[in-house]
Design an enzyme around this catalytic site. Sequence first.
Site, PDB file in Angstrom:
ATOM      1  N   LYS A 112      72.672 -63.118   7.189  1.00 31.84           N
ATOM      2  CA  LYS A 112      73.303 -62.129   6.295  1.00 31.84           C
ATOM      3  C   LYS A 112      74.215 -62.819   5.287  1.00 31.84           C
ATOM      4  CE  LYS A 112      73.185 -57.697   8.635  1.00 31.84           C
ATOM      5  NZ  LYS A 112      73.939 -56.512   9.014  1.00 31.84           N
ATOM      6  N   LYS A 193      61.887 -59.586  10.641  1.00 39.35           N
ATOM      7  CA  LYS A 193      62.214 -58.350  11.360  1.00 39.35           C
ATOM      8  C   LYS A 193      62.319 -57.174  10.379  1.00 39.35           C
ATOM      9  CE  LYS A 193      66.503 -57.175  12.139  1.00 39.35           C
ATOM     10  NZ  LYS A 193      67.408 -56.062  12.467  1.00 39.35           N
ATOM     11  N   LYS A 196      66.867 -52.287   7.802  1.00 37.18           N
ATOM     12  CA  LYS A 196      67.262 -51.292   6.788  1.00 37.18           C
ATOM     13  C   LYS A 196      67.640 -51.950   5.489  1.00 37.18           C
ATOM     14  CE  LYS A 196      69.890 -48.786  10.103  1.00 37.18           C
ATOM     15  NZ  LYS A 196      70.783 -49.888  10.466  1.00 37.18           N
TER      16      LYS A 196
HETATM   17  N1  AQP Z   1      62.859 -54.413  13.644  1.00 35.69           N
HETATM   18  C1  AQP Z   1      63.393 -53.944  14.757  1.00 35.69           C
HETATM   19  N2  AQP Z   1      62.671 -53.864  15.891  1.00 35.69           N
HETATM   20  C2  AQP Z   1      63.208 -53.379  17.035  1.00 35.69           C
HETATM   21  N3  AQP Z   1      64.492 -52.945  17.117  1.00 35.69           N
HETATM   22  C3  AQP Z   1      65.242 -53.010  16.006  1.00 35.69           C
HETATM   23  N4  AQP Z   1      66.519 -52.656  15.747  1.00 35.69           N
HETATM   24  C4  AQP Z   1      66.801 -52.930  14.449  1.00 35.69           C
HETATM   25  N5  AQP Z   1      65.730 -53.440  13.840  1.00 35.69           N
HETATM   26  C5  AQP Z   1      64.749 -53.504  14.768  1.00 35.69           C
HETATM   27  C6  AQP Z   1      67.435 -52.097  16.726  1.00 35.69           C
HETATM   28  O1  AQP Z   1      67.980 -50.906  16.179  1.00 35.69           O
HETATM   29  C7  AQP Z   1      69.332 -50.777  16.599  1.00 35.69           C
HETATM   30  C8  AQP Z   1      70.213 -50.571  15.386  1.00 35.69           C
HETATM   31  O2  AQP Z   1      70.240 -51.768  14.617  1.00 35.69           O
HETATM   32  P1  AQP Z   1      70.859 -51.892  13.166  1.00 35.69           P
HETATM   33  O3  AQP Z   1      71.610 -50.684  12.806  1.00 35.69           O
HETATM   34  O4  AQP Z   1      71.540 -53.221  13.046  1.00 35.69           O
HETATM   35  O5  AQP Z   1      69.501 -51.876  12.343  1.00 35.69           O
HETATM   36  P2  AQP Z   1      68.863 -52.822  11.238  1.00 35.69           P
HETATM   37  O6  AQP Z   1      67.664 -52.113  10.738  1.00 35.69           O
HETATM   38  O7  AQP Z   1      68.668 -54.203  11.777  1.00 35.69           O
HETATM   39  O8  AQP Z   1      70.008 -52.747  10.167  1.00 35.69           O
HETATM   40  P3  AQP Z   1      70.348 -53.670   8.956  1.00 35.69           P
HETATM   41  O9  AQP Z   1      71.503 -53.064   8.243  1.00 35.69           O
HETATM   42  O10 AQP Z   1      69.151 -53.861   8.141  1.00 35.69           O
HETATM   43  O11 AQP Z   1      70.784 -54.981   9.624  1.00 35.69           O
HETATM   44  P4  AQP Z   1      70.105 -56.408   9.479  1.00 35.69           P
HETATM   45  O12 AQP Z   1      70.197 -56.765   8.049  1.00 35.69           O
HETATM   46  O13 AQP Z   1      70.948 -57.236  10.396  1.00 35.69           O
HETATM   47  O14 AQP Z   1      68.715 -56.333   9.969  1.00 35.69           O
HETATM   48  C9  AQP Z   1      69.668 -52.042  17.396  1.00 35.69           C
HETATM   49  O15 AQP Z   1      69.547 -51.783  18.773  1.00 35.69           O
HETATM   50  C10 AQP Z   1      68.618 -53.014  16.954  1.00 35.69           C
HETATM   51  O16 AQP Z   1      68.351 -53.983  17.934  1.00 35.69           O
END
Ligand code: AQP
Length: 324
Positions: A112, A193, A196
């Site tokens: 990040k 991965k 969002k």
């Molecule tokens: N790709 C994924 N596959 C499985 N589980 C996932 N989670 C997130 N992405 C995946 C799980 O969802 C929960 C909330 O996580 P989050 O709010 O951090 O979601 P995100 O989509 O990863 O959000 P961001 O803002 O985009 O963060 P970054 O940039 O770090 O990826 C968690 O239980 C997570 O494991």
Amino acid sequence: MKARVLSGVQPSGQLHIGNYLGALKNWAEIQGHYESIFCIVDLHAITVYQKPEELSAKIRETAALFIAAGIDPDQSSIVVQSSVPGHAELAWLLTCVTPLGWLYRMTQFKAKAEKQETVGDGLLQYPVLMAADILIYQASIVPVGEDQSQHLELARDIAQRFNSLYGETFVMPATHLPTVGARIMGLDDPTQKMSKSAAGAGHAIALLDDAKVIQKKIARATTDSKPAIDTEEMGPGIANLLTIAQACDSSLTKESVAGMRYGDFKKRVAEAVIARLEPIQQRYREITADAAYIDGVLERGRQHVLPIAEDTISKVKRAMGLYV
Ligand code: AQP
């Protein structure tokens, strides 16, 4: 007394199928067996800039999606992180026992930080705040996607360090991963991965995407140059689509899709995803028709967890010799 479960989602964008399969679906399945607390972690979201008016709308949207995805507010507490002051307070107390080196090692911080022009201190402290979310409720089970395993490990290390410095205070939390869907990858790039915050219209399937959009995104998902599914040697794009399909419809096994042409397979995946998301979307529309409902749920959740949080904060302050 039932063991306690804690988990959360950042209201930082549109919730996607990775959030659902990696977290929400699992929460809904286990909530009845535990005392469950599910948080909308808005303090985590602001570790990167969020437009204020969008953030406040996303907090309510995320809460509505929790319920639409099967979290029962009569069974589980749905809580906005910033509405319980103890989260931020405990995060500070834990910051003081966390070596900097532990934080610099976090892969999410490195990934990040690379994308930011200015890296805020909050981004480095992100996993300490996450440890506070878990430890403040003495949660013993934390259902998350695989991407959060390293942060969970750190939460345990922080709890252990605190307990050895100041005496047994915190319950040791365990990670609970889903059997299928622990790591959903981006449709446009199956080596990354699904998240969002990733740019690109074809990256993620949002939980609120309509059927046409889902079909289009899956039809355009990156695969490889083979014409049909070779179960002996599946590329990452096809493997990811199969994981998504299987998690939505357990009858879609590897054997059942062997030899299927990619075009037909993608249609099957889209059908499975649409069938899984349609009732969630329908429920979401019903919930959001009543503007006051979500605020009521969030206030009930807050009232339920406040005494638990206050009790832990008193314990921690007393253990550290602070003024109580
Ligand atoms: N790709 C994924 N596959 C499985 N589980 C996932 N989670 C997130 N992405 C995946 C799980 O969802 C929960 C909330 O996580 P989050 O709010 O951090 O979601 P995100 O989509 O990863 O959000 P961001 O803002 O985009 O963060 P970054 O940039 O770090 O990826 C968690 O239980 C997570 O494991």
